[in-house]
Design a protein around this motif. Structure first.
Motif, PDB file in Angstrom:
ATOM      1  N   SER A 103     -26.291  44.416  28.596  1.00 21.42           N
ATOM      2  CA  SER A 103     -27.097  43.787  27.554  1.00 21.42           C
ATOM      3  C   SER A 103     -26.629  42.353  27.314  1.00 21.42           C
ATOM      4  O   SER A 103     -25.430  42.093  27.209  1.00 21.42           O
ATOM      5  N   PRO A 104     -27.551  41.405  27.193  1.00 19.82           N
ATOM      6  CA  PRO A 104     -27.158  40.011  26.951  1.00 19.82           C
ATOM      7  C   PRO A 104     -26.830  39.727  25.490  1.00 19.82           C
ATOM      8  O   PRO A 104     -26.470  38.599  25.145  1.00 19.82           O
ATOM      9  N   TYR A 105     -26.921  40.747  24.633  1.00 15.93           N
ATOM     10  CA  TYR A 105     -26.784  40.521  23.196  1.00 15.93           C
ATOM     11  C   TYR A 105     -25.460  41.027  22.622  1.00 15.93           C
ATOM     12  O   TYR A 105     -25.242  40.974  21.419  1.00 15.93           O
ATOM     13  N   GLY A 106     -24.592  41.558  23.482  1.00 14.33           N
ATOM     14  CA  GLY A 106     -23.325  42.083  22.982  1.00 14.33           C
ATOM     15  C   GLY A 106     -23.464  43.420  22.291  1.00 14.33           C
ATOM     16  O   GLY A 106     -22.512  43.913  21.678  1.00 14.33           O
ATOM     17  N   GLN A 107     -24.619  44.024  22.377  1.00 17.89           N
ATOM     18  CA  GLN A 107     -24.911  45.323  21.790  1.00 17.89           C
ATOM     19  C   GLN A 107     -26.125  45.894  22.531  1.00 17.89           C
ATOM     20  O   GLN A 107     -26.787  45.173  23.280  1.00 17.89           O
ATOM     21  N   PRO A 108     -26.415  47.182  22.353  1.00 21.94           N
ATOM     22  CA  PRO A 108     -27.566  47.742  23.076  1.00 21.94           C
ATOM     23  C   PRO A 108     -28.846  46.963  22.792  1.00 21.94           C
ATOM     24  O   PRO A 108     -29.078  46.488  21.679  1.00 21.94           O
ATOM     25  N   TYR A 109     -29.678  46.830  23.812  1.00 21.21           N
ATOM     26  CA  TYR A 109     -30.963  46.158  23.654  1.00 21.21           C
ATOM     27  C   TYR A 109     -32.053  47.203  23.422  1.00 21.21           C
ATOM     28  O   TYR A 109     -31.853  48.400  23.649  1.00 21.21           O
ATOM     29  N   THR A 110     -33.206  46.765  22.961  1.00 17.75           N
ATOM     30  CA  THR A 110     -34.370  47.629  22.816  1.00 17.75           C
ATOM     31  C   THR A 110     -35.371  47.287  23.899  1.00 17.75           C
ATOM     32  O   THR A 110     -35.771  46.125  24.036  1.00 17.75           O
ATOM     33  N   CYS A 111     -35.775  48.276  24.683  1.00 15.22           N
ATOM     34  CA  CYS A 111     -36.733  48.051  25.759  1.00 15.22           C
ATOM     35  C   CYS A 111     -38.102  47.729  25.175  1.00 15.22           C
ATOM     36  O   CYS A 111     -38.609  48.467  24.318  1.00 15.22           O
ATOM     37  N   ASP A 112     -38.700  46.637  25.617  1.00 12.10           N
ATOM     38  CA  ASP A 112     -40.017  46.230  25.121  1.00 12.10           C
ATOM     39  C   ASP A 112     -41.147  47.037  25.744  1.00 12.10           C
ATOM     40  O   ASP A 112     -42.307  46.849  25.363  1.00 12.10           O
TER      41      ASP A 112
END
Length: 240
Positions: free
Chosen positions: A84-93
């Motif tokens: 993930s590029p956000y440092g935390q889990p991402y949400t799939c769009d």
């Protein structure tokens, strides 16, 4: 005395992991999760050569293209990221579920798609519906000014407008892209020389893996007397 040279199986490198990987044949009974798509591992795969490192990859995830152009996000190409590029889990769009493994990402738009979602088929056929369902990249209610929202015709949950839907326009029938759809058996198309398309094989492998994981999750929830589809509410035509 001649020294005995230890036999080492060939290893390969992948940019997602610091250690070498070796070929591994995964069985469904192992209940191993792929570190790339986060789906159950089955069939040809790779595992870390370090005995204390639980890193596994489907062969299809190992071979994923570095960049794709996707109809769901036509303004920019999507780049494969291994975390993930956000440092935390991402949400799939696409499906609205979380992910912490590989993602196809647009950094300009903070748009993310599971690698399993990126290659789902554009059409599917359900036994409980007479027409073929077509993949659309938002619900039919998106942009409406009358307050209508969309409800999945299978699980009856409200769907966020931006989520992908398998939809029959003629009947106004739609479902989530995972768990709710029932996929046909899709045989990969072969090229003129009889060689199977690598992209078709990758799509088939990812679809099968995701279907297996969805079935496993449903079995576990039934066993625990808990039935729930997704982490956020889903939607059909509802008016204020």
């Amino acid at each position: 005395m001649a020294s005995r040279i230890p036999f080492n199986r060939p290893s390969v490198r992948h940019p997602s992991h610091n250690h070498p990987l070796r070929v591994f044949k995964a069985c469904r009974e192992n209940e191993i999760i792929c570190s790339g798509c986060e789906l159950e591992l089955a069939g040809q795969a790779f595992k870390c050569t370090k005995s204390d490192c639980d890193y596994f990859l489907h062969k299809s995830c190992f071979d994923l293209p570095r960049e794709i152009n996707h109809k769901s996000h036509s303004d920019h190409p999507l780049t494969l990221l291994h975390s993930s590029p956000y440092g935390q889990p991402y949400t799939c769009d696409a499906c609205g579920e979380y992910g912490s493994g590989f993602t196809y990402n647009c950094s300009k738009c903070q748009y993310d798609v599971h690698v399993g979602c990126a290659f789902i088929p554009e059409t599917v056929k359900r036994e409980d519906h007479e027409h073929q369902l077509t993949l659309i990249y938002s619900t039919p209610c998106k942009g409406r000014e009358d307050g209508a929202t969309f409800i999945c015709d299978v699980c009856k949950e409200i769907m966020s407008d931006h989520l992908w839907v398998y939809y029959c326009k003629e009947c106004d029938f739609g479902t989530h892209v995972h768990s709710c759809p029932v996929y046909e058996d899709h045989e990969p198309k072969k090229r003129g020389g009889g060689e199977t398309s690598s992209e078709a094989l990758r799509m088939q492998s990812l679809m099968v893996a995701r279907d297996e994981l969805a079935a496993m999750r449903i079995r576990n929830k039934i066993k625990n007397s808990i039935i729930q589809f997704g982490d956020e509410p889903k939607y059909k035509w509802v008016y204020d």
